[in-house]
Design an enzyme around this catalytic site. Structure first.
Site, short mmCIF file in Angstrom:
data_model
loop_
_atom_site.label_atom_id
_atom_site.label_comp_id
_atom_site.label_asym_id
_atom_site.label_seq_id
_atom_site.Cartn_x
_atom_site.Cartn_y
_atom_site.Cartn_z
N LYS A 264 50.74 41.16 49.56
CA LYS A 264 50.86 40.40 48.31
C LYS A 264 50.73 41.36 47.14
CE LYS A 264 49.29 36.16 46.06
NZ LYS A 264 48.49 34.93 46.25
N ASN B 25 41.36 32.85 36.08
CA ASN B 25 40.25 32.90 37.01
C ASN B 25 39.77 34.32 37.22
OD1 ASN B 25 40.27 33.92 40.04
ND2 ASN B 25 42.42 33.44 39.50
N PHE C 30 36.84 36.73 44.77
CA PHE C 30 36.84 36.59 46.23
C PHE C 30 35.54 35.96 46.74
CE2 PHE C 30 39.91 40.42 47.15
CZ PHE C 30 40.96 39.70 46.62
N ASN D 89 51.01 37.76 42.72
CA ASN D 89 49.65 37.33 42.43
C ASN D 89 49.54 36.95 40.95
OD1 ASN D 89 46.78 36.99 42.71
ND2 ASN D 89 46.78 38.56 44.30
N SER E 282 44.74 41.29 43.63
CA SER E 282 43.87 40.51 42.75
C SER E 282 43.28 41.41 41.68
CB SER E 282 42.74 39.87 43.55
OG SER E 282 41.77 39.31 42.68
N ASN F 33 40.48 40.86 40.20
CA ASN F 33 39.07 40.51 40.04
C ASN F 33 38.11 41.27 40.96
OD1 ASN F 33 39.67 38.53 38.05
ND2 ASN F 33 40.36 37.17 39.67
N THR F 34 38.62 42.22 41.74
CA THR F 34 37.77 43.08 42.55
C THR F 34 37.99 44.51 42.09
OG1 THR F 34 37.81 41.62 44.48
CG2 THR F 34 37.30 43.94 44.88
N PHE G 110 42.90 28.40 46.91
CA PHE G 110 42.43 27.02 46.83
C PHE G 110 41.44 26.73 47.97
CE2 PHE G 110 42.39 22.46 47.27
CZ PHE G 110 42.43 22.02 45.97
#
Length: 340
Positions: A213, A112, A116, A242, A179, A181-182, A65
């Site tokens: 995490k 999402n 990053f 996550n 994550s 997304n990487t 956030f």
């Protein structure tokens, strides 16, 4: 008031634009900080001591956030016991192309693929240092990840650069290897890559507690191995979990989900698996080991369920988008009633 505003205005905006508008309001909260704090302050009975720190509430805001540490004070004044900044990377990056944030309103969920997006560790460090020096503030966690331009084989040096910049200003530090997304990031959860990474970050962080995490999509056996690694390396805690790659059992029309495309799913659909991983991790680690539960949290009852299942602390993110600025206050008031 907020449900009306969300339904008739915010839900019609692009999700990322709505987020930016909300952040403008949050950054303005300190202007009337004392009045807001009096209204949102958690009850003293909710305080938790862990990681050598005194958390005013077990409920905090998950990373994602406040990516650059620009809203720490306002978020604390809204009632969050801790604010986890990030994910921050050593190299500033724009993230993935827009659109990259999508609401699944029927599921109380979000997809999402932000990637990053952040201004970089060196830009955030002095800003966070100012907030860390304040007498009244939330606990500040800092979540660090791999820079997109850095190859996986060079990830350790990349994480260490972020650690050197940020650890001096962090109450705790989180190594994000989960994550979706990487490219290549989740591969760092493999033990042969994760062990040297965690040891290196711990050594660089010094006395600052370091947590890892993990993803909800790991098999139970993989969770067990990471939990054991965390114990063996003297890690201070685990954050479970996550976002997920799963799209199972969603209420939203399949065409809408498909149109949203790739990315991590957060919110209510993640709750069951997140709770399973929490219970598994807690069964494997010492009682004083910090386990932070995240995923599918929206109500005080949700937080209470996680605490009863062994969570030391609980984090939320997606619920903030659906519940609005008084969300942390609602959680804290609900928890206090449940404890009375």
């Amino acid at each position: 008031m907020y449900p009306f505003l969300f339904t008739h205005f915010l839900a019609r905006l692009d999700a990322e634009r709505a987020h930016h508008l909300a952040f403008v309001v949050i950054r303005a909260v300190p202007v009337v900080g004392a009045a807001v704090r009096a209204f949102t302050r958690p009850a003293p009975s909710l305080a938790v001591h862990t990681l050598g720190l005194d958390f005013p509430s077990p409920f905090g805001l998950a990373a994602g956030f406040d990516k650059d540490g620009k809203g720490i004070r306002g978020l604390g004044q809204l009632g969050f016991g801790h604010v986890e900044v990030g994910t921050l990377t050593a190299v500033a990056q724009q993230g993935n192309p827009s659109p990259r944030l999508f609401r699944l309103i029927a599921d109380r969920a979000v997809i999402n693929r932000m990637g990053f997006n952040n201004e970089g560790a060196s830009a955030a460090a002095p800003r966070i240092a100012v907030e860390a020096a304040r007498h009244i503030r939330p606990i500040i966690g800092i979540n660090i990840g791999k820079s997109r331009v850095v190859e996986v084989d060079d990830a350790i040096d990349d994480y260490l650069e972020s650690t050197r910049e940020l650890a001096p200003h962090a109450d705790y530090l989180v190594v994000n290897v989960s994550s979706p997304n990487t490219p290549g990031l989740r591969g760092l959860q493999e033990l042969d890559k994760l062990a040297p990474l965690l040891k290196a970050v711990q050594a660089e962080a010094g006395a600052v507690p370091v947590l890892v995490k993990i993803a909800p999509d790991l098999a139970d056996a993989e969770v067990e191995r990471i939990a054991q690694l965390a114990i063996d390396t003297g890690l201070s805690g685990i954050i479970a979990t996550n976002t997920t790659l799963s799209r199972a059992n969603l209420l939203t029309d399949a065409g809408v989900v498909e149109a949203a495309g790739a990315g991590g799913l957060s919110g209510a659909p993640l709750a069951a698996r997140s709770l399973e991983v929490l219970r598994l991790v807690r069964s494997l680690v010492p009682t004083d080991f910090c386990v932070i539960s995240a995923g599918g949290i929206e109500t005080a009852a949700d937080v209470a369920t996680r605490l009863e299942a062994g969570a030391t602390l609980v984090q939320g993110y997606t619920g903030f988008l659906y519940r609005g600025p008084l969300w942390a206050r609602q959680i804290n008031r609900g928890l206090a009633k449940l404890k009375s």
